[in-house]
Design a protein around this motif. Structure first.
Motif, PDB file in Angstrom:
ATOM      1  N   ASP B   1      48.201 -45.185 -15.706  1.00 42.79           N
ATOM      2  CA  ASP B   1      47.968 -46.317 -14.806  1.00 42.79           C
ATOM      3  C   ASP B   1      48.352 -45.912 -13.370  1.00 42.79           C
ATOM      4  OD1 ASP B   1      49.270 -49.748 -14.581  1.00 42.79           O
ATOM      5  OD2 ASP B   1      47.664 -48.690 -13.533  1.00 42.79           O
ATOM      6  N   SER B   2      47.355 -45.978 -12.458  1.00 41.34           N
ATOM      7  CA  SER B   2      47.584 -45.526 -11.088  1.00 41.34           C
ATOM      8  C   SER B   2      48.354 -46.546 -10.275  1.00 41.34           C
ATOM      9  CB  SER B   2      46.241 -45.248 -10.409  1.00 41.34           C
ATOM     10  OG  SER B   2      45.519 -46.466 -10.235  1.00 41.34           O
ATOM     11  N   GLY B   3      48.371 -47.792 -10.706  1.00 41.49           N
ATOM     12  CA  GLY B   3      49.001 -48.850  -9.933  1.00 41.49           C
ATOM     13  C   GLY B   3      48.034 -49.581  -9.021  1.00 41.49           C
ATOM     14  N   VAL B   4      46.795 -49.107  -8.936  1.00 45.01           N
ATOM     15  CA  VAL B   4      45.757 -49.774  -8.150  1.00 45.01           C
ATOM     16  C   VAL B   4      44.974 -50.678  -9.099  1.00 45.01           C
ATOM     17  CG1 VAL B   4      43.724 -49.497  -6.687  1.00 45.01           C
ATOM     18  CG2 VAL B   4      45.581 -47.802  -6.591  1.00 45.01           C
ATOM     19  N   THR B   5      44.897 -51.951  -8.775  1.00 41.50           N
ATOM     20  CA  THR B   5      44.249 -52.917  -9.653  1.00 41.50           C
ATOM     21  C   THR B   5      42.945 -53.406  -9.051  1.00 41.50           C
ATOM     22  OG1 THR B   5      46.416 -53.646 -10.423  1.00 41.50           O
ATOM     23  CG2 THR B   5      44.550 -55.079 -10.910  1.00 41.50           C
ATOM     24  N   GLN B   6      41.893 -53.329  -9.856  1.00 41.27           N
ATOM     25  CA  GLN B   6      40.590 -53.794  -9.397  1.00 41.27           C
ATOM     26  C   GLN B   6      40.063 -54.871 -10.331  1.00 41.27           C
ATOM     27  OE1 GLN B   6      38.880 -49.447  -8.470  1.00 41.27           O
ATOM     28  NE2 GLN B   6      37.538 -51.098  -7.738  1.00 41.27           N
ATOM     29  N   THR B   7      39.467 -55.899  -9.739  1.00 47.61           N
ATOM     30  CA  THR B   7      38.809 -56.931 -10.531  1.00 47.61           C
ATOM     31  C   THR B   7      37.490 -57.328  -9.871  1.00 47.61           C
ATOM     32  OG1 THR B   7      40.026 -58.660  -9.347  1.00 47.61           O
ATOM     33  CG2 THR B   7      40.960 -57.899 -11.440  1.00 47.61           C
ATOM     34  N   PRO B   8      36.463 -57.701 -10.628  1.00 44.61           N
ATOM     35  CA  PRO B   8      36.428 -57.629 -12.090  1.00 44.61           C
ATOM     36  C   PRO B   8      36.151 -56.203 -12.556  1.00 44.61           C
ATOM     37  CG  PRO B   8      34.323 -58.394 -11.275  1.00 44.61           C
ATOM     38  CD  PRO B   8      35.200 -58.223 -10.067  1.00 44.61           C
ATOM     39  N   LYS B   9      36.321 -55.927 -13.800  1.00 46.07           N
ATOM     40  CA  LYS B   9      36.030 -54.596 -14.336  1.00 46.07           C
ATOM     41  C   LYS B   9      34.524 -54.415 -14.537  1.00 46.07           C
ATOM     42  CE  LYS B   9      40.381 -53.679 -16.726  1.00 46.07           C
ATOM     43  NZ  LYS B   9      40.976 -53.333 -15.451  1.00 46.07           N
ATOM     44  N   HIS B  10      33.867 -55.466 -14.925  1.00 43.04           N
ATOM     45  CA  HIS B  10      32.423 -55.425 -15.133  1.00 43.04           C
ATOM     46  C   HIS B  10      31.801 -56.673 -14.533  1.00 43.04           C
ATOM     47  CE1 HIS B  10      32.655 -52.123 -18.090  1.00 43.04           C
ATOM     48  NE2 HIS B  10      33.764 -52.711 -18.469  1.00 43.04           N
ATOM     49  N   LEU B  11      30.607 -56.491 -13.974  1.00 46.04           N
ATOM     50  CA  LEU B  11      29.919 -57.606 -13.348  1.00 46.04           C
ATOM     51  C   LEU B  11      28.417 -57.378 -13.459  1.00 46.04           C
ATOM     52  CD1 LEU B  11      30.495 -60.167 -11.678  1.00 46.04           C
ATOM     53  CD2 LEU B  11      30.554 -58.724  -9.646  1.00 46.04           C
TER      54      LEU B  11
END
Lengths: 112, 115
Positions: B1-11
């Protein structure tokens, strides 16, 4: 044409063999990153090189920066299936806030 | 886990629509980068922010825009979507600028499919 050329584009090696991936820049290198990516997943940081002649190692992976040749090489010793993936080099060409451009990647398969 | 959070994962969205991709950088990181990855183009740099200010720009389309908020999270807005915008969009972060030898950490990406 790409600012960063990676070679080879793909590589299939037998487990236990050594291999080298090259990254050549069309511009003077200020610094260079190496990442590994599994298809469709995030990039995992391997190493960053900034000084000419600098060499760094992490486990069985060694990377070196040749400023004169505007090139970096990534060497894997005694490859394992866990080394399989796409290796990407990313470079920046001056100081400050500069974009990091990436090569197209080298796809590595390791056959058990 | 890099600590960078992205949302959404799929779209998945239709052509002509607008979407917003969100990114939370690693704790303490002030720089945020956005990249687009497609099979034919590879990983393309879009834009970089540092502490809320735009610092470097790549070949980002006019239909795309981004910003970094005071809490350091960032959003990438994609509008008038076309089929060719289908790609994996990455957010990355670092403490400062690249030439200081800072590691750039990538999130897992947001898969965008335009139908």
């Amino acid at each position: 044409s790409q600012e960063l050329e990676q070679s080879p584009q793909s590589l299939i090696v037998q487990e236990g063999k050594n291999l080298t991936i090259n990254c050549t820049s069309s511009k003077t290198l200020y610094g260079l990153y190496w990442y590994k990516q599994k298809y469709g997943e995030g990039l995992i940081f391997l190493m960053m090189l900034q000084k000419g002649g600098e060499e760094k190692s992490h486990e069985k992976i060694t990377a070196k920066l040749d400023e004169k040749k505007q090139q970096s090489s990534l060497h894997i010793t005694a490859s394992q299936p866990s080394h399989a993936g796409i290796y990407l080099c990313g470079a920046f060409h001056s100081g400050g806030y500069q974009k990091v451009t990436f090569g197209i990647g080298t796809k590595l398969q390791v056959i058990p | 886990d890099s600590g960078v959070t992205q949302t959404p994962k799929h779209l998945i969205t239709a052509t002509g629509q607008r979407v917003t991709l969100r990114c939370s950088p690693r704790s303490g990181d002030l720089s945020v980068y956005w990249y687009q990855q497609s099979l034919d183009q590879g990983l393309q740099f879009l834009i970089q922010y540092y502490n809320g200010e735009e610092r470097a720009k790549g070949n980002i389309l006019e239909r795309f825009s981004a910003q970094q908020f005071p809490d350091l999270h960032s959003e990438l807005n994609l509008s008038s979507l076309e089929l060719g915008d289908s790609a994996l969009y990455f957010c990355a972060s670092s403490v400062g600028h690249t030439s200081s030898g800072n590691t750039i950490y990538f999130g897992e990406g947001s898969w965008l499919t335009v139908v």
